[in-house]
Design a protein around this motif. Structure first.
Motif, PDB file in Angstrom:
ATOM      1  N   ASN A  21       0.895  -1.155   0.000  1.00 39.70           N
ATOM      2  CA  ASN A  21       0.000   0.000   0.000  1.00 39.70           C
ATOM      3  C   ASN A  21       0.928   1.198   0.000  1.00 39.70           C
ATOM      4  OD1 ASN A  21      -2.399  -1.507   0.325  1.00 39.70           O
ATOM      5  ND2 ASN A  21      -2.103  -1.564   2.535  1.00 39.70           N
ATOM      6  N   ALA A  22       0.768   2.107  -0.941  1.00 43.52           N
ATOM      7  CA  ALA A  22       1.637   3.279  -1.007  1.00 43.52           C
ATOM      8  C   ALA A  22       0.810   4.499  -1.389  1.00 43.52           C
ATOM      9  CB  ALA A  22       2.748   3.062  -2.026  1.00 43.52           C
ATOM     10  N   PHE A  23       1.052   5.615  -0.690  1.00 43.01           N
ATOM     11  CA  PHE A  23       0.369   6.852  -1.040  1.00 43.01           C
ATOM     12  C   PHE A  23       1.191   8.051  -0.593  1.00 43.01           C
ATOM     13  CE2 PHE A  23      -1.255   6.113   3.275  1.00 43.01           C
ATOM     14  CZ  PHE A  23      -1.133   7.373   3.856  1.00 43.01           C
ATOM     15  N   THR A  24       0.884   9.192  -1.200  1.00 42.54           N
ATOM     16  CA  THR A  24       1.373  10.479  -0.729  1.00 42.54           C
ATOM     17  C   THR A  24       0.143  11.328  -0.431  1.00 42.54           C
ATOM     18  OG1 THR A  24       1.555  11.309  -2.996  1.00 42.54           O
ATOM     19  CG2 THR A  24       3.563  10.451  -1.982  1.00 42.54           C
ATOM     20  N   ALA A  25       0.263  12.210   0.544  1.00 42.52           N
ATOM     21  CA  ALA A  25      -0.863  13.051   0.940  1.00 42.52           C
ATOM     22  C   ALA A  25      -0.347  14.369   1.487  1.00 42.52           C
ATOM     23  CB  ALA A  25      -1.699  12.345   2.010  1.00 42.52           C
ATOM     24  N   VAL A  26      -1.206  15.375   1.402  1.00 39.46           N
ATOM     25  CA  VAL A  26      -0.950  16.652   2.061  1.00 39.46           C
ATOM     26  C   VAL A  26      -1.852  16.671   3.284  1.00 39.46           C
ATOM     27  CG1 VAL A  26      -1.056  19.157   1.868  1.00 39.46           C
ATOM     28  CG2 VAL A  26      -0.382  17.790  -0.115  1.00 39.46           C
ATOM     29  N   VAL A  27      -1.271  16.928   4.446  1.00 44.86           N
ATOM     30  CA  VAL A  27      -2.020  16.907   5.698  1.00 44.86           C
ATOM     31  C   VAL A  27      -2.094  18.329   6.239  1.00 44.86           C
ATOM     32  CG1 VAL A  27      -2.124  15.962   8.036  1.00 44.86           C
ATOM     33  CG2 VAL A  27      -1.217  14.566   6.171  1.00 44.86           C
ATOM     34  N   GLY A  28      -3.318  18.749   6.564  1.00 43.93           N
ATOM     35  CA  GLY A  28      -3.531  20.060   7.151  1.00 43.93           C
ATOM     36  C   GLY A  28      -3.996  19.920   8.582  1.00 43.93           C
ATOM     37  N   LYS A  29      -3.335  20.636   9.479  1.00 49.30           N
ATOM     38  CA  LYS A  29      -3.713  20.590  10.886  1.00 49.30           C
ATOM     39  C   LYS A  29      -3.399  21.951  11.514  1.00 49.30           C
ATOM     40  CE  LYS A  29      -3.224  17.787  14.997  1.00 49.30           C
ATOM     41  NZ  LYS A  29      -2.631  16.627  15.613  1.00 49.30           N
ATOM     42  N   SER A  30      -4.407  22.555  12.122  1.00 48.19           N
ATOM     43  CA  SER A  30      -4.253  23.855  12.786  1.00 48.19           C
ATOM     44  C   SER A  30      -3.645  24.899  11.851  1.00 48.19           C
ATOM     45  CB  SER A  30      -3.397  23.725  14.047  1.00 48.19           C
ATOM     46  OG  SER A  30      -3.980  22.802  14.925  1.00 48.19           O
ATOM     47  N   ASN A  31      -4.117  24.914  10.627  1.00 47.01           N
ATOM     48  CA  ASN A  31      -3.703  25.889   9.623  1.00 47.01           C
ATOM     49  C   ASN A  31      -2.212  25.788   9.257  1.00 47.01           C
ATOM     50  OD1 ASN A  31      -4.997  27.600   7.896  1.00 47.01           O
ATOM     51  ND2 ASN A  31      -4.560  29.437   9.089  1.00 47.01           N
ATOM     52  N   ARG A  32      -1.641  24.601   9.446  1.00 47.21           N
ATOM     53  CA  ARG A  32      -0.279  24.290   9.021  1.00 47.21           C
ATOM     54  C   ARG A  32      -0.348  23.028   8.178  1.00 47.21           C
ATOM     55  NH1 ARG A  32       4.049  24.778  13.486  1.00 47.21           N
ATOM     56  NH2 ARG A  32       5.268  25.331  11.686  1.00 47.21           N
TER      57      ARG A  32
END
Length: 191
Positions: free
Chosen positions: A148-159
């Motif tokens: 299983n392989a993925f890339t993602a952009v994670v947003g947390k507390s406006n960062r």
């Protein structure tokens, strides 16, 4: 004679395909299934000082790893048998005004995954304006059947930061059935 040449050619091609597939099942030369001790030893040979070395089930973390042009944090993740079965790559966090940097990092990381795992299953799914809080998948790879392989952009507390994750499915499940079996066996007499 002609048949022997064809057999040798097919054998050479299959060995090359096996070597290529086997090369996909590792990170920085450390193969999936390696013991915690082996991972720590190999990481130290590369000149890195890992954290989280003690205790079964804990991750071995490299707080700073050069992933090509991208400085990242790498976590080696271990299964119930204490074998390396997954790794997680994280970039540093950027403020909302620099979200475009997270997209650039996702593009770069995805290019590296494409070189390693082949063509992704879909085109990139994010543009900067579409990034929301939480995990936003960027791309996934299904070319290697056991991963299983993925890339993602994670947003947390406006960062925002980029996450790359690769997991060996078979090794992820290893040890879970043994653990369940031991729990069942606890109802039985010990003699």
């Amino acid at each position: 004679m002609f048949r022997n040449i064809i057999v040798l050619l097919l054998l050479a091609l299959s060995m090359e395909a096996f070597a290529q597939r086997n090369g996909e099942l590792e990170f920085a030369g450390i193969p999936f299934g390696a013991s915690r001790e082996t991972v720590i030893e190999e990481v130290m040979k590369m000149g890195y000082e890992p954290f989280g070395q003690m205790g079964k089930g804990e991750r071995v973390v490299l707080p700073m790893f050069n992933f090509g042009e991208l400085p990242v944090q790498v976590s080696f993740i271990f299964n119930a048998n204490d074998k390396f079965y997954a790794f997680e790559i994280r970039t540093g966090k950027v403020e909302a005004s620099r979200r475009f940097k997270a997209i650039e990092a996702a593009e770069y990381m995805s290019e590296q995954f494409t070189l390693k795992y082949g063509k992704p299953s879909q085109a990139p799914t994010l543009v900067e304006s579409a990034i929301k809080e939480g995990r936003n998948n960027y791309q996934e790879w299904f070319g290697v059947k056991v991963l299983n392989a993925f890339t993602a952009v994670v947003g947390k507390s406006n960062r925002y930061f980029v996450l790359g994750y690769v997991e060996h499915r078979t090794l992820a499940k290893e040890g879970l059935s043994q653990k369940k079996g031991k729990e069942k066996g606890s109802d039985q007499p010990v003699f």
